[in-house]
Design an enzyme around this catalytic site. Structure first.
Site, PDB file in Angstrom:
ATOM      1  N   HIS A 142      37.260  37.639  38.736  1.00 43.53           N
ATOM      2  CA  HIS A 142      38.416  37.589  38.005  1.00 43.53           C
ATOM      3  C   HIS A 142      39.725  37.967  39.028  1.00 43.53           C
ATOM      4  O   HIS A 142      39.876  38.852  39.118  1.00 43.53           O
ATOM      5  CB  HIS A 142      38.599  38.240  36.768  1.00 43.53           C
ATOM      6  CG  HIS A 142      39.852  38.072  35.836  1.00 43.53           C
ATOM      7  ND1 HIS A 142      39.602  37.988  34.690  1.00 43.53           N
ATOM      8  CD2 HIS A 142      41.136  38.059  36.500  1.00 43.53           C
ATOM      9  CE1 HIS A 142      40.869  37.565  34.240  1.00 43.53           C
ATOM     10  NE2 HIS A 142      41.742  37.897  35.299  1.00 43.53           N
ATOM     11  N   HIS A 172      43.777  36.555  40.625  1.00 40.04           N
ATOM     12  CA  HIS A 172      44.958  35.752  40.639  1.00 40.04           C
ATOM     13  C   HIS A 172      45.605  35.625  42.006  1.00 40.04           C
ATOM     14  O   HIS A 172      45.740  36.791  42.711  1.00 40.04           O
ATOM     15  CB  HIS A 172      46.106  36.543  39.942  1.00 40.04           C
ATOM     16  CG  HIS A 172      45.692  36.619  38.235  1.00 40.04           C
ATOM     17  ND1 HIS A 172      46.001  35.589  37.291  1.00 40.04           N
ATOM     18  CD2 HIS A 172      45.143  37.671  37.741  1.00 40.04           C
ATOM     19  CE1 HIS A 172      45.493  36.078  36.097  1.00 40.04           C
ATOM     20  NE2 HIS A 172      44.785  37.182  36.460  1.00 40.04           N
ATOM     21  N   LEU A 173      45.450  34.293  42.358  1.00 39.65           N
ATOM     22  CA  LEU A 173      45.911  34.036  43.814  1.00 39.65           C
ATOM     23  C   LEU A 173      47.155  33.508  43.820  1.00 39.65           C
ATOM     24  O   LEU A 173      47.900  33.496  45.051  1.00 39.65           O
ATOM     25  CB  LEU A 173      44.936  32.859  44.334  1.00 39.65           C
ATOM     26  CG  LEU A 173      43.733  33.496  45.035  1.00 39.65           C
ATOM     27  CD1 LEU A 173      42.819  32.479  45.454  1.00 39.65           C
ATOM     28  CD2 LEU A 173      43.905  34.915  45.864  1.00 39.65           C
ATOM     29  N   LYS A 206      39.511  29.234  30.618  1.00 40.46           N
ATOM     30  CA  LYS A 206      40.212  30.381  30.130  1.00 40.46           C
ATOM     31  C   LYS A 206      40.893  30.236  28.958  1.00 40.46           C
ATOM     32  O   LYS A 206      41.782  29.533  29.021  1.00 40.46           O
ATOM     33  CB  LYS A 206      40.802  30.811  31.413  1.00 40.46           C
ATOM     34  CG  LYS A 206      41.597  31.978  31.109  1.00 40.46           C
ATOM     35  CD  LYS A 206      40.543  33.378  31.576  1.00 40.46           C
ATOM     36  CE  LYS A 206      41.540  34.594  31.219  1.00 40.46           C
ATOM     37  NZ  LYS A 206      42.181  35.364  31.895  1.00 40.46           N
ATOM     38  N   HIS A 220      40.857  35.978  27.500  1.00 44.29           N
ATOM     39  CA  HIS A 220      41.812  37.276  27.747  1.00 44.29           C
ATOM     40  C   HIS A 220      41.952  37.823  26.362  1.00 44.29           C
ATOM     41  O   HIS A 220      42.414  37.045  25.461  1.00 44.29           O
ATOM     42  CB  HIS A 220      43.221  36.899  28.039  1.00 44.29           C
ATOM     43  CG  HIS A 220      44.303  38.011  28.081  1.00 44.29           C
ATOM     44  ND1 HIS A 220      44.663  38.509  29.272  1.00 44.29           N
ATOM     45  CD2 HIS A 220      44.715  38.737  27.263  1.00 44.29           C
ATOM     46  CE1 HIS A 220      45.342  39.638  29.134  1.00 44.29           C
ATOM     47  NE2 HIS A 220      45.616  39.800  27.734  1.00 44.29           N
ATOM     48  N   HIS A 269      38.174  41.490  31.893  1.00 38.89           N
ATOM     49  CA  HIS A 269      38.998  42.851  32.197  1.00 38.89           C
ATOM     50  C   HIS A 269      38.949  43.618  30.748  1.00 38.89           C
ATOM     51  O   HIS A 269      39.706  43.967  30.146  1.00 38.89           O
ATOM     52  CB  HIS A 269      40.456  42.672  32.458  1.00 38.89           C
ATOM     53  CG  HIS A 269      41.179  41.647  32.034  1.00 38.89           C
ATOM     54  ND1 HIS A 269      41.613  41.415  30.642  1.00 38.89           N
ATOM     55  CD2 HIS A 269      41.868  40.654  32.353  1.00 38.89           C
ATOM     56  CE1 HIS A 269      42.141  40.372  30.410  1.00 38.89           C
ATOM     57  NE2 HIS A 269      42.588  39.877  31.482  1.00 38.89           N
ATOM     58  N   LEU A 314      48.078  44.127  31.857  1.00 35.17           N
ATOM     59  CA  LEU A 314      47.508  43.580  30.573  1.00 35.17           C
ATOM     60  C   LEU A 314      46.095  43.115  30.658  1.00 35.17           C
ATOM     61  O   LEU A 314      45.995  42.809  31.583  1.00 35.17           O
ATOM     62  CB  LEU A 314      48.362  42.477  30.182  1.00 35.17           C
ATOM     63  CG  LEU A 314      49.725  42.890  29.437  1.00 35.17           C
ATOM     64  CD1 LEU A 314      50.731  41.741  29.307  1.00 35.17           C
ATOM     65  CD2 LEU A 314      49.687  44.013  28.377  1.00 35.17           C
ATOM     66  N   ASP A 362      41.104  41.206  38.858  1.00 38.53           N
ATOM     67  CA  ASP A 362      42.162  40.932  37.868  1.00 38.53           C
ATOM     68  C   ASP A 362      43.385  41.380  38.644  1.00 38.53           C
ATOM     69  O   ASP A 362      44.389  41.703  38.486  1.00 38.53           O
ATOM     70  CB  ASP A 362      42.384  41.688  36.796  1.00 38.53           C
ATOM     71  CG  ASP A 362      43.512  40.974  35.800  1.00 38.53           C
ATOM     72  OD1 ASP A 362      43.863  39.933  36.042  1.00 38.53           O
ATOM     73  OD2 ASP A 362      43.775  41.782  35.011  1.00 38.53           O
ATOM     74  N   HIS A 392      52.496  40.623  41.958  1.00 39.03           N
ATOM     75  CA  HIS A 392      54.004  40.040  41.550  1.00 39.03           C
ATOM     76  C   HIS A 392      55.044  40.781  42.514  1.00 39.03           C
ATOM     77  O   HIS A 392      54.696  41.906  43.103  1.00 39.03           O
ATOM     78  CB  HIS A 392      54.471  40.769  40.338  1.00 39.03           C
ATOM     79  CG  HIS A 392      53.638  40.037  38.963  1.00 39.03           C
ATOM     80  ND1 HIS A 392      54.058  38.907  38.361  1.00 39.03           N
ATOM     81  CD2 HIS A 392      52.454  40.470  38.543  1.00 39.03           C
ATOM     82  CE1 HIS A 392      53.363  38.638  37.536  1.00 39.03           C
ATOM     83  NE2 HIS A 392      52.200  39.567  37.417  1.00 39.03           N
TER      84      HIS A 392
HETATM   85  C1  NCD Z   1      47.875  38.977  35.008  1.00 38.44           C
HETATM   86  C2  NCD Z   1      48.756  37.935  35.646  1.00 38.44           C
HETATM   87  O1  NCD Z   1      49.925  38.816  36.416  1.00 38.44           O
HETATM   88  O2  NCD Z   1      48.939  36.827  36.268  1.00 38.44           O
HETATM   89  N1  NCD Z   1      48.465  39.994  34.618  1.00 38.44           N
HETATM   90  C3  NCD Z   1      47.783  41.293  34.122  1.00 38.44           C
HETATM   91  O3  NCD Z   1      48.551  42.229  33.853  1.00 38.44           O
HETATM   92  N2  NCD Z   1      46.576  41.458  34.482  1.00 38.44           N
HETATM   93  C4  NCD Z   1      47.629  37.828  33.703  1.00 38.44           C
HETATM   94  C5  NCD Z   1      46.271  38.657  33.225  1.00 38.44           C
HETATM   95  O4  NCD Z   1      45.344  38.550  33.689  1.00 38.44           O
HETATM   96  O5  NCD Z   1      46.566  38.931  31.808  1.00 38.44           O
HETATM   97 ZN    ZN Z   2      43.980  38.117  34.676  1.00 33.35          ZN
END
Ligand code: NCD
Ligand code: ZN
Length: 349
Positions: free
Chosen positions: A12, A14-15, A98, A135, A173, A218, A246, A250
């Site tokens: 899991h 995010h790229l 997803k 999620h 998660h 989250l 996860d 940002h």
């Molecule tokens: C994730 C994101 O920023 O894309 N944020 C997070 O808090 N985990 C989105 C997600 O997986 O909920």
């Molecule tokens: Zn995520």
């Protein structure tokens, strides 16, 4: 002391995209052979064509010589047609879809509003043997933010699993003891990913010495009793629990604001942070199965060959890392991580 294990996967991740992706991808590619890359871009990846184009951009952004395979997943909406799921299956590149409840998290506004409307897509996932990644939080503002996973399991996930008993499910998660119990007790192909940050931190970390935006994610961090349940699940050898960071980068400015957004960046030390958890639990011998075997087995993919070595050698995390035109603050910024990746330092610092 050194620890050598079969090369792990991140189930899991995010790229992001563009220059931001190019900045964070090397951290993951150094450690993991494969990663399931989340489709919550802006706009979200709601078609197989968009998912495959994203996959090509990831491959193009890899550092030379990196051996890394992105595994893809489709973003479900109320409009996703069963035909799109069939296309996903036929592509051979997409593991599943997803489910983001609309409004639950970053870039989820296009997500699912009405489960009834995605029943045909869920039936298609079940039929084609693809995985539904979830999620697991309700968005009902009347539900306390710390209870949203538990309530989602009661109201949505358990009934959905009963309706589609052969559908493979991943509760992404997982953060609560109720989530752990659901996964342990559900018959069929049901599993959960567990993040390093939910294993390392409880909700006190949100207020430790002041409001801590870089600890906001989250599902939100939970109380200590839940963290204990997660540690037991992750380190106990149960194949239904596996590694999913996860890691969600940002820009610093977006986190450090009046409405700091959700997401913790952990790709800079992903495996090292899990090693701390397993060491503290006296379960270092179980890290390899959690990080390198359980996920591949669940998804029906071959286990990796090749190895990766960590040394018990504390190092200091830099205050931030490059992230496109900005910077990203990683978990433990300015503090120490007790395990260090062996091998050439390829990630930018
Ligand atoms: C994730 C994101 O920023 O894309 N944020 C997070 O808090 N985990 C989105 C997600 O997986 O909920
Ligand atoms: Zn995520």
């Amino acid at each position: 002391m050194e620890l050598t294990l079969t090369r792990p996967d991140d189930w899991h991740l995010h790229l992001r995209d563009g220059a931001r992706m190019a900045a964070v991808l090397p951290h993951t590619a150094r450690r993991f052979a494969r990663a399931v890359v989340m489709p919550n871009l802006d706009p979200p990846l709601t078609t197989v064509d968009a998912v495959l184009a994203y996959r090509a951009r990831i491959l193009a952004a890899l550092p030379p010589g990196a051996a890394f395979e992105p595994l893809m997943t489709l973003y479900l909406t109320d409009e996703t047609a069963p035909e799109e799921i069939r296309r996903a299956r036929a592509s051979g590149r997409v593991l599943g879809a997803k489910l983001y409840p609309a409004g639950a998290t970053t870039h989820s506004s296009a997500g699912v509003r009405d489960i009834e409307r995605i029943l045909p897509a869920l039936a298609a996932l079940e039929e084609h043997g693809l995985v539904l990644s979830v999620h697991g939080e309700v968005t009902d503002p009347a539900v306390d933010v710390f209870e949203r996973e538990r309530v989602f399991i009661e109201r949505v996930l358990a009934p959905l699993h009963e309706r589609f008993p052969a559908l493979a499910l991943v509760l992404e998660h997982v953060t609560t003891r109720e989530g752990v119990a659901f996964v342990r007790e559900a018959p069929g192909r049901v599993a959960a990913t567990v993040t390093a940050h939910h294993l390392l931190l409880n909700r006190n970390a949100l207020f430790d010495g002041g409001l801590r935006p870089h600890h906001h994610c989250l599902p939100v961090l939970k109380r200590e009793s839940h963290r204990r349940a997660l540690i037991e699940a992750a380190t106990g050898g149960d194949p239904r629990f596996f590694l999913g960071t996860d890691s969600a980068p940002h820009p610093r400015a977006v986190k450090e604001s009046a409405r700091g957004c959700a997401g913790i960046f952990t790709a800079h030390a992903a495996l090292e942070l899990y090693a701390e958890v397993f060491e503290a639990a006296g379960a270092l011998d179980r890290l390899e199965a959690f990080a390198s075997f359980h996920g591949a087995d669940f998804y029906g993919l071959a286990r990796n060959t090749g190895t990766l070595t960590l040394g018990r050698e504390p190092w200091k995390v830099p205050p931030d890392y490059p992230f496109g035109s900005g910077r990203v603050v990683a978990l433990r910024a300015g503090e120490t991580v007790s395990w260090r990746l062996r091998g050439p330092e390829r990630a930018p610092t």
